[in-house]
Scaffold this motif. Structure first.
Motif, PDB file in Angstrom:
ATOM      1  N   LYS A   4      38.830  32.348  30.898  1.00 55.08           N
ATOM      2  CA  LYS A   4      39.940  31.513  30.481  1.00 55.08           C
ATOM      3  C   LYS A   4      39.356  30.177  30.046  1.00 55.08           C
ATOM      4  O   LYS A   4      38.710  29.484  30.825  1.00 55.08           O
ATOM      5  CB  LYS A   4      40.934  31.304  31.617  1.00 55.08           C
ATOM      6  CG  LYS A   4      42.114  30.422  31.192  1.00 55.08           C
ATOM      7  CD  LYS A   4      43.133  30.233  32.316  1.00 55.08           C
ATOM      8  CE  LYS A   4      44.271  29.337  31.821  1.00 55.08           C
ATOM      9  NZ  LYS A   4      45.303  29.135  32.884  1.00 55.08           N
ATOM     10  N   ASP A  21      38.537  33.685  24.963  1.00 56.82           N
ATOM     11  CA  ASP A  21      39.578  33.541  25.973  1.00 56.82           C
ATOM     12  C   ASP A  21      40.062  34.922  26.407  1.00 56.82           C
ATOM     13  O   ASP A  21      40.329  35.800  25.587  1.00 56.82           O
ATOM     14  CB  ASP A  21      40.753  32.741  25.397  1.00 56.82           C
ATOM     15  CG  ASP A  21      41.729  32.324  26.476  1.00 56.82           C
ATOM     16  OD1 ASP A  21      41.366  31.449  27.289  1.00 56.82           O
ATOM     17  OD2 ASP A  21      42.859  32.854  26.488  1.00 56.82           O
ATOM     18  N   GLU A  23      42.876  35.505  27.986  1.00 62.15           N
ATOM     19  CA  GLU A  23      44.338  35.612  27.957  1.00 62.15           C
ATOM     20  C   GLU A  23      44.875  35.866  26.544  1.00 62.15           C
ATOM     21  O   GLU A  23      45.816  36.647  26.365  1.00 62.15           O
ATOM     22  CB  GLU A  23      44.972  34.338  28.531  1.00 62.15           C
ATOM     23  CG  GLU A  23      44.719  34.142  30.014  1.00 62.15           C
ATOM     24  CD  GLU A  23      45.501  32.958  30.563  1.00 62.15           C
ATOM     25  OE1 GLU A  23      46.260  32.323  29.780  1.00 62.15           O
ATOM     26  OE2 GLU A  23      45.363  32.686  31.764  1.00 62.15           O
ATOM     27  N   ARG A  68      45.263  26.896  22.862  1.00 63.23           N
ATOM     28  CA  ARG A  68      45.707  28.249  23.240  1.00 63.23           C
ATOM     29  C   ARG A  68      47.121  28.511  22.704  1.00 63.23           C
ATOM     30  O   ARG A  68      47.415  29.607  22.209  1.00 63.23           O
ATOM     31  CB  ARG A  68      45.673  28.412  24.760  1.00 63.23           C
ATOM     32  CG  ARG A  68      46.042  29.841  25.218  1.00 63.23           C
ATOM     33  CD  ARG A  68      45.972  29.989  26.723  1.00 63.23           C
ATOM     34  NE  ARG A  68      44.585  29.952  27.190  1.00 63.23           N
ATOM     35  CZ  ARG A  68      44.019  28.896  27.750  1.00 63.23           C
ATOM     36  NH1 ARG A  68      44.719  27.763  27.932  1.00 63.23           N
ATOM     37  NH2 ARG A  68      42.777  28.944  28.131  1.00 63.23           N
TER      38      ARG A  68
END
Length: 417
Positions: A4, A21, A23, A68
């Motif tokens: 992350k 990443d 996620e 993000r």
């Protein structure tokens, strides 16, 4: 490495390293050789199958969480079969166009055109006046890229209704030159002016208007009723009694007087040659005395600034003059006066000289015209006595028109041969 992405992880990156990443698939952070960390989103364009990169920003100007969120938005667009990179380019192109549009209004273009092309021209003041009075108030705030032909037609129709078709065509010619000048240096601009927009035909633009005797009396009577600007009545009368063009009289300066002669410099005359006008009593009477508040020993004769600057409020003053003339004629139960221009007074003066039996060549010299043939060599001091008699004849006839004998028969006096 897939983790992350956080500030802690980003700070640990070495030059050339990249984080993916866990996620949001495709969201990455990489440290460049410069030391800066760039956030991006990697995806495959479903229409082409090619892998694309969408820059999201640099670390420091944007946080990992903000990056993000942008990556999630881009992932959603890809899922909907959209290309976020292409849309970003379209967005940037639109932003660039909006900036271009905002920086190129008609006013901005006219300002640049005046500075580059109009300043220094003999007719420069007239071009600027046309823009100020007729163009800027109507389309000045519009972007040149949003102008349509209908905008030009609407403007010309309004000018025609307000100031006549000849003025509309004159403005059209000035605007066409300004827009053509802009097209030479601007790949994005295409002038909306096309053939067929003129309000008159070439033969109609060749004016032959002269004022009749009753119209001269009406204009003189109206000039006596106009209070401001104070110099305007004298200025208008000079256009007839000296048969000058608009700016020739408007810029009359005492430095141009040589005894009983007024020498209009070639820079202000149409044929580029000095034009000498004898200061007859009628013309001298229009000069007046040194204006109150004048600083110096010389001054502009027709001025609203104590002689510091020449008179220039032509449009506003002419509208007021026309209004008073219309009022006079209406009060007497007469039809409105046919549309006329200040330049018609010059033509009227020439016609009156013919009525006063002034020799045709001398009358042409009084207008500043060079007589061709064996006499084409120009001498500004030639025929001064003949010109003086011609102007005196003109003044005498104007006086008879303004104050006709009781039997209403005008006698021709002071004829010059």
């Amino acid at each position: 490495m897939q983790v992350k992405i956080s500030k802690t992880q980003v700070d640990r990156l070495s030059a050339g390293q990249m984080l993916a990443d866990k996620e949001v698939k495709g969201f990455v952070a990489r440290r460049l050789n410069s030391g800066a960390v760039s956030y991006g989103f990697r995806y495959r364009d479903k229409s082409t199958g090619k892998q694309r990169w969408l820059g999201l920003g640099l670390h420091g100007s944007i946080t990992p969480d903000e990056a993000r969120d942008l990556a999630k938005k881009a992932a959603g667009e890809v899922a909907d079969k959209k290309d976020p990179q292409a849309e970003l380019q379209d967005s940037r192109a639109e932003a660039k166009r909006e900036k271009l549009v905002a920086a190129n209004t008609v006013n901005v273009v006219l300002d640049a055109f005046e500075k580059d092309h109009v300043d220094g021209l003999r007719s420069g003041d007239q071009v600027k006046a046309a823009f100020t009075n007729h163009v800027r108030p109507r389309i000045g705030d519009k972007s040149i890229y949003d102008l349509k032909r209908s905008d030009i037609i609407t403007m010309l129709n309004e000018i025609k209704a307000e100031s006549g078709p000849v003025m509309a065509d004159r403005v059209l010619a000035h605007v066409r030159k300004a827009f053509n000048w802009q097209m030479v240096q601007d790949d994005e601009f295409k002038s909306p002016i096309v053939r067929g927009m003129a309000k008159t035909k070439p033969k109609e633009r060749a004016r032959k208007r002269t004022l009749a005797d009753d119209e001269i009396r009406d204009v003189w009577a109206a000039l006596e009723q106009i209070e401001q600007p104070a110099c305007y009545p004298r200025y208008v009368k000079s256009l007839l009694l000296a048969m000058t063009r608009r700016n020739e009289s408007a810029r009359m300066h005492t430095d141009e007087f040589d005894g009983d002669l007024w020498i209009i410099p070639g820079a202000r005359s149409k044929n580029k040659q000095d034009h000498v006008i004898p200061l007859t009593p009628a013309i001298r009477g229009l000069v007046g005395e040194k204006p109150a508040g004048c600083n110096g020993n010389s001054w502009f004769v027709f001025s609203t600034t104590h002689g510091a600057k020449p008179f220039s409020g032509f449009s506003k003053a002419k509208k007021e003059l026309d209004r008073v003339v219309a009022k006079i004629r209406k009060a007497e139960g007469r039809a409105p006066m046919k549309q006329w221009q200040l330049h018609d007074l010059r033509r009227t003066g020439r016609s009156l000289m013919s009525r006063a039996k002034v020799d045709a060549d001398h009358a042409e010299r009084c207008m500043g015209h060079v007589i061709g043939g064996v006499r084409e060599t120009y001498d500004r001091y030639e025929y001064l006595e003949e010109k003086r008699k011609a102007f005196e004849a003109l003044a005498g006839l104007v006086e008879l028109i303004l104050n006709p004998p009781a039997n209403n028969v005008i006698q021709i006096a002071g004829a010059a041969k």
